[in-house]
Structures are given as structure tokens and as C-alpha cells.
Enzyme design. Structure first.
Site, mmCIF file in Angstrom:
data_model
loop_
_atom_site.group_PDB
_atom_site.id
_atom_site.type_symbol
_atom_site.label_atom_id
_atom_site.label_comp_id
_atom_site.label_asym_id
_atom_site.label_seq_id
_atom_site.Cartn_x
_atom_site.Cartn_y
_atom_site.Cartn_z
ATOM 1 N N GLU A 226 -3.195 -7.222 6.481
ATOM 2 C CA GLU A 226 -2.675 -7.128 7.863
ATOM 3 C C GLU A 226 -2.937 -8.425 8.640
ATOM 4 O O GLU A 226 -3.176 -8.416 9.847
ATOM 5 C CB GLU A 226 -3.189 -5.875 8.577
ATOM 6 C CG GLU A 226 -2.754 -4.631 7.815
ATOM 7 C CD GLU A 226 -2.511 -3.412 8.646
ATOM 8 O OE1 GLU A 226 -2.403 -3.524 9.874
ATOM 9 O OE2 GLU A 226 -2.401 -2.326 8.040
ATOM 10 N N ARG B 109 -38.197 2.536 -0.207
ATOM 11 C CA ARG B 109 -38.602 1.530 -1.190
ATOM 12 C C ARG B 109 -39.920 0.878 -0.772
ATOM 13 O O ARG B 109 -40.037 0.360 0.346
ATOM 14 C CB ARG B 109 -37.489 0.482 -1.286
ATOM 15 C CG ARG B 109 -37.818 -0.729 -2.107
ATOM 16 C CD ARG B 109 -37.802 -0.403 -3.586
ATOM 17 N NE ARG B 109 -37.930 -1.623 -4.375
ATOM 18 C CZ ARG B 109 -38.181 -1.623 -5.674
ATOM 19 N NH1 ARG B 109 -38.333 -0.473 -6.313
ATOM 20 N NH2 ARG B 109 -38.277 -2.756 -6.331
ATOM 21 N N THR C 185 0.860 -1.192 0.000
ATOM 22 C CA THR C 185 0.000 0.000 0.000
ATOM 23 C C THR C 185 0.894 1.239 0.000
ATOM 24 O O THR C 185 1.858 1.303 0.768
ATOM 25 C CB THR C 185 -0.903 0.002 1.255
ATOM 26 O OG1 THR C 185 -1.622 -1.220 1.292
ATOM 27 C CG2 THR C 185 -1.880 1.168 1.225
HETATM 28 N N1 CAA Z 1 4.758 -8.902 19.229
HETATM 29 C C1 CAA Z 1 6.078 -9.072 19.487
HETATM 30 N N2 CAA Z 1 6.778 -10.134 19.097
HETATM 31 C C2 CAA Z 1 6.119 -11.097 18.418
HETATM 32 C C3 CAA Z 1 4.748 -10.994 18.121
HETATM 33 C C4 CAA Z 1 4.059 -9.843 18.547
HETATM 34 N N3 CAA Z 1 2.758 -9.666 18.307
HETATM 35 N N4 CAA Z 1 4.362 -12.087 17.429
HETATM 36 C C5 CAA Z 1 5.455 -12.859 17.313
HETATM 37 N N5 CAA Z 1 6.515 -12.248 17.907
HETATM 38 C C6 CAA Z 1 7.893 -12.745 18.005
HETATM 39 C C7 CAA Z 1 7.923 -14.063 18.765
HETATM 40 O O1 CAA Z 1 8.036 -13.854 20.157
HETATM 41 C C8 CAA Z 1 9.158 -14.732 18.198
HETATM 42 O O2 CAA Z 1 10.305 -14.154 18.799
HETATM 43 P P1 CAA Z 1 11.663 -15.007 19.050
HETATM 44 O O3 CAA Z 1 12.176 -15.385 17.696
HETATM 45 O O4 CAA Z 1 12.529 -14.045 19.762
HETATM 46 O O5 CAA Z 1 11.237 -16.202 19.839
HETATM 47 C C9 CAA Z 1 9.141 -14.279 16.748
HETATM 48 O O6 CAA Z 1 8.370 -13.069 16.707
HETATM 49 C C10 CAA Z 1 8.538 -15.321 15.823
HETATM 50 O O7 CAA Z 1 7.201 -15.570 16.274
HETATM 51 P P2 CAA Z 1 6.392 -16.859 15.860
HETATM 52 O O8 CAA Z 1 7.205 -18.086 16.203
HETATM 53 O O9 CAA Z 1 5.031 -16.755 16.439
HETATM 54 O O10 CAA Z 1 6.375 -16.709 14.273
HETATM 55 P P3 CAA Z 1 5.621 -17.525 13.160
HETATM 56 O O11 CAA Z 1 6.529 -17.661 12.008
HETATM 57 O O12 CAA Z 1 4.983 -18.754 13.719
HETATM 58 O O13 CAA Z 1 4.477 -16.492 12.641
HETATM 59 C C11 CAA Z 1 2.471 -15.274 12.576
HETATM 60 C C12 CAA Z 1 3.635 -15.827 13.401
HETATM 61 C C13 CAA Z 1 1.494 -14.732 13.613
HETATM 62 C C14 CAA Z 1 1.783 -16.336 11.742
HETATM 63 C C15 CAA Z 1 2.985 -14.119 11.677
HETATM 64 O O14 CAA Z 1 3.809 -14.645 10.632
HETATM 65 C C16 CAA Z 1 1.892 -13.307 11.064
HETATM 66 O O15 CAA Z 1 1.344 -12.421 11.713
HETATM 67 N N6 CAA Z 1 1.558 -13.535 9.767
HETATM 68 C C17 CAA Z 1 0.665 -12.691 9.038
HETATM 69 C C18 CAA Z 1 1.442 -11.644 8.304
HETATM 70 C C19 CAA Z 1 0.676 -10.371 8.093
HETATM 71 O O16 CAA Z 1 -0.106 -9.935 8.914
HETATM 72 N N7 CAA Z 1 0.950 -9.712 6.988
HETATM 73 C C20 CAA Z 1 0.355 -8.458 6.724
HETATM 74 C C21 CAA Z 1 1.161 -7.722 5.720
HETATM 75 S S1 CAA Z 1 1.152 -6.000 5.943
HETATM 76 C C22 CAA Z 1 -0.245 -5.404 5.285
HETATM 77 O O17 CAA Z 1 -1.139 -6.116 4.942
HETATM 78 C C23 CAA Z 1 -0.282 -3.914 5.266
HETATM 79 C C24 CAA Z 1 -1.261 -3.288 4.331
HETATM 80 O O18 CAA Z 1 -1.561 -3.743 3.245
HETATM 81 C C25 CAA Z 1 -1.861 -2.046 4.689
#
Ligand code: CAA
Length: 381
Positions: free
Chosen positions: A361, A266, A157
Site C-alpha cells: 500500500e 526468563r 492480495t
Molecule cells: N487523492 C486524490 N487524488 C490524488 C491523490 C490522492 N491521494 N494522489 C494523487 N492524486 C491525483 C493527483 O491530483 C493527480 O491528478 P490530475 O492528473 O488530475 O492532476 C493524479 O492523481 C496524479 O498524481 P501525481 O502527479 O501525484 O502522481 P505520481 O505519478 O507522481 O504518483 C504517487 C503519486 C504518490 C507516487 C503514487 O504513484 C503512489 O501512491 N504510489 C504508490 C503505489 C501504491 O501505494 N501501491 C500499493 C499497491 S496496492 C496494495 O499494496 C494492496 C495490498 O497488497 C493489500
């Protein structure tokens, strides 16, 4: 417990409601039809301090807080959803720079974002890494006083409008993969963007791919510590998801309002269709679900404002609001009947616009994963 807005929150709601209804809503169909970026709307939001709502006044923001931001974003999205997503990304990028940036980065980038001089972007998603955000393959290799970025990002975006993008890239593969966040300025050599995506909805928002071809980013543009990028991305998305919940509610409210006024006018079988129970129940179901969605969203925002963990609450709000909002828009089209299927009425646009809120997101499926992991003690907090 008080179920009341503060005086300031109430004032913000009134101000933004009037702006969205008088200035944004009348142009929303044209913006959608022409896929036109609503630049003038974003300028108006900047003038009113609505692009820096989560940034303190010391750094040019209006420091209104997450609850006020949720209220304002819902109103803007109800007027023009494409403008709403522009507002959401500006606030999200600015907040991330404020929370994780150095003082020098804050001084350099925040005034530009808050004043609307430059748009911001958040570049995480890649062609092969959407829900599995940790699976990104864009790399950043240190070289002298720069990092050299190589890779590509999808569906960004504001991608071709942003003066600065927060770009996530891999800085270490072994022994443990580590991701870092970079502030990449648009004029950096080696960065290019694809043509605007031809989307189902939010057609006024700018969505492009970004490519980094040996793109040299100065080390001073590393956001936070090296290796901290995934955590920065996830924390930024926690806040972003409350925003998407608000956006869903704003769009769905606009759809219900349109359906209510149509149902009053309507006439079928000699009566306004508002007199029929089938229509009344659709309106009641939508209103009930949206009330619940709004309370969940305010709870997540309130927890954020009060410094409490809110990852799960943000996901709960997003999954419920985006899905309830979709159902409300779907019912609104149904109430309009054949007219609802036509472009001259707003409800088919609301239905197209709201669909992405259960995708971007973090999809609804990912929100459920975040919620379940938290309840099962597998979450990050
Ligand atoms: N806050 C802080 N830290 C976090 C966290 C959070 N909410 N969530 C995870 N972490 C940290 C974990 O503690 C972990 O840390 P360590 O490596 O130090 O242990 C690390 O991040 C990895 O976490 P996970 O093991 O939970 O990671 P995962 O690979 O299993 O994935 C997931 C987690 C929730 C599936 C994540 O990949 C996710 O949110 N996926 C969706 C992606 C997304 O939302 N994309 C949106 C794109 S942006 C967008 O859309 C913007 C737009 O258009 C406007």
C-alpha cells in the site's frame, strides 16, 4: 478535545479483542506454517459485521467508521496478521465500491463482500509498475458494450479468491494518459491467476499474479467515470494506509505482550530478565513508539470520519507505525534471545509478518514523498 473512545468503539474493541485472542491467536502459527487461507476467521468477521465497517447499513454494512475500523483491525492483526490483511482488503474494496460505484454496482457487489460470500481484491500493481503506479501498462479498449482488458497484475492480495477485483487499466494514452477502474468478476473469460506467492510473512493470505488476456468486461462494470481510475486508486489507498498503520500496531502490540511475559519468566544471573535495565528500556522504547503510532493512526482515522483531508496524515501514520512496529518486533525477538529465533515462539512470525507493512500500500519511501509533496504545496489537495 477528548482522548476517549465512544461507548460503541469501546464495545467493538472488547468484542474483537476477545475474538482475536480466543479464536484467532491460537491458530495463527498453524496458519503461518501451512500457508493456509484463514477462511473460517473471515467468516467470523463477516458474521460480526467487520467486513463492511465503512459501508452504511442501507447497503449491508455496519457503518462503524474509520476509528472503530482502526481499533478492530489492530485487534484482529494482533491475533492473526494474515486474517488482518484479508479484513483490510475486504473493507477497502467494499468502501471503494460504495464511494465510487453506481447504485446498481453497490446492490450487486456489496452484499457479497460484506457477508464474506466473496472476497474482494484491489489490482493496481504490475510487474513493472509498483511505486510508480501511474506507469501501469494494462490496457482497456472499448469495444461495443464491453472493454477489452489486456495485461497483468502482480502481488494481488486475495487474487485467486476474490469474486470481484477492482482493476486499474489505461483507457487513454494520448494526448494525456488516463487510467480507469473496473470491477472484474472472477468468472470473466480471459482472466487467470498465477500460483500463490511463497512469502516471508502473512503466509496465510492469498497473494497471486493476475493475467487478462482479451478479457471482456461489460461497460456497466466501469467504476466511476472513465479516466477517473487513478484518483479512485489514490483515494482508496489513503484509507487503506490508515488500515496498514493499524495492522502494524496490532502485530507489534502482540510482540511486546509476548516479550513482557517472557521477560517476567526468563531468569538469568539469578533474576527475571525483566529486572535488567537493558530489557526494561527496550520495552519502554517499544511502548512509547507504539503509543505515538497509535495516536497518529487515530488522528488520521478521525479526520477521515469527520470529512477532513487526511492524505498526509494517513501517510504519516503508515510510515511511523510500520517502522516503529518493525523496531518493536525486532526488540521482542532480541528479548527472547535464542528462543526468539525459533518457530515455536510467536515473535519471529510477528517480525516476518510486520515487514511488509512498510512495503505494501505504498512503501515508506512513497509515504515520505506524499508527506513532503503536501508540505511543499505539491500534493493533490
Ligand atoms: N487523492 C486524490 N487524488 C490524488 C491523490 C490522492 N491521494 N494522489 C494523487 N492524486 C491525483 C493527483 O491530483 C493527480 O491528478 P490530475 O492528473 O488530475 O492532476 C493524479 O492523481 C496524479 O498524481 P501525481 O502527479 O501525484 O502522481 P505520481 O505519478 O507522481 O504518483 C504517487 C503519486 C504518490 C507516487 C503514487 O504513484 C503512489 O501512491 N504510489 C504508490 C503505489 C501504491 O501505494 N501501491 C500499493 C499497491 S496496492 C496494495 O499494496 C494492496 C495490498 O497488497 C493489500
Amino acid at each position: 478535545m477528548r482522548f476517549e473512545l465512544t461507548g460503541e468503539q469501546d464495545q467493538i474493541r472488547e468484542m474483537v479483542r476477545s475474538l482475536a485472542r480466543k479464536e484467532f491467536a491460537p491458530k495463527a502459527a498453524e496458519i503461518d506454517e501451512k500457508s493456509r487461507y484463514p477462511e473460517e476467521n473471515l467468516k467470523r468477521l463477516a458474521e460480526l459485521g467487520l467486513l463492511g465497517m465503512l459501508i452504511p447499513e442501507s447497503h449491508g454494512g455496519s457503518d462503524a467508521g474509520a476509528v472503530a475500523y482502526a481499533i478492530a483491525l489492530a485487534e484482529v492483526a494482533g491475533g492473526c496478521a494474515s486474517t488482518g490483511v484479508g479484513m483490510a482488503v475486504a473493507n477497502m474494496a467494499g468502501e471503494a465500491i460504495y464511494r465510487f460505484g453506481s447504485e446498481e454496482q453497490k446492490r450487486r457487489f456489496l452484499p457479497l463482500l460484506v457477508s464474506g460470500t466473496e472476497a474482494g481484491a484491489f489490482a493496481l500493481t504490475e510487474p513493472s509498475a509498483g511505486s510508480d503506479a501511474f506507469g501501469i501498462s494494462t490496457v482497456a479498449v472499448p469495444d461495443g458494450d464491453t472493454y477489452v482488458l489486456k495485461g497483468s497484475k502482480s502481488f494481488i492480495t486475495n487474487g485467486s479468491r476474490a469474486g470481484v477485483a477492482i482493476v486499474m487499466a489505461v483507457t487513454q494514452k494520448e494526448p494525456k494518459k488516463r487510467i480507469s477502474a473496473f470491477l472484474v468478476e472472477s468468472e470473466t473469460r480471459g482472466i487467470s491467476h498465477g500460483k500463490p506467492e511463497n512469502k516471508m510473512g502473512l503466509r496465510g493470505s492469498n497473494t497471486v499474479s493476475l493475467s487478462f488476456d482479451d478479457c471482456r468486461v461489460p461497460k456497466r462494470n466501469l467504476l466511476g467515470e472513465e479516466g477517473e481510475g487513478f484518483r479512485i486508486a489514490m483515494k482508496t489507498l489513503d484509507g487503506g494506509r490508515v488500515g496498514i498503520a493499524s495492522q502494524s500496531i496490532g502485530i507489534a502490540r502482540a510482540a511486546i505482550e509476548a516479550a513482557i511475559s517472557y521477560a517476567r519468566e526468563r531468569r538469568q544471573f539469578g533474576n527475571p530478565i525483566a529486572d535488567f535495565q537493558a530489557i526494561q528500556w527496550m520495552i519502554a522504547d517499544s511502548a512509547t513508539e507504539l503509543d505515538a503510532a497509535w495516536l497518529l493512526t487515530l488522528r488520521a482515522a478521525y479526520r477521515k470520519d469527520t470529512g477532513n483531508p487526511f492524505t498526509r496524515e494517513a501517510s504519516v501514520a503508515k510510515v511511523f507505525a510500520s517502522e516503529a512496529g518493525y523496531r518493536a518486533c525486532h526488540r521482542a525477538v532480541q528479548i527472547f534471545g535464542g528462543y526468539g529465533y525459533m518457530r515455536e515462539y510467536p515473535v519471529e512470525r510477528h517480525l516476518r509478518d510486520i515487514k511488509v507493512t512498510s512495503i505494501y500500500e505504498g512503501t515508506s519511501e512513497i509515504q515520505r514523498t506524499v508527506i513532503a509533496r503536501d508540505l511543499l504545496g505539491q500534493g493533490h489537495r
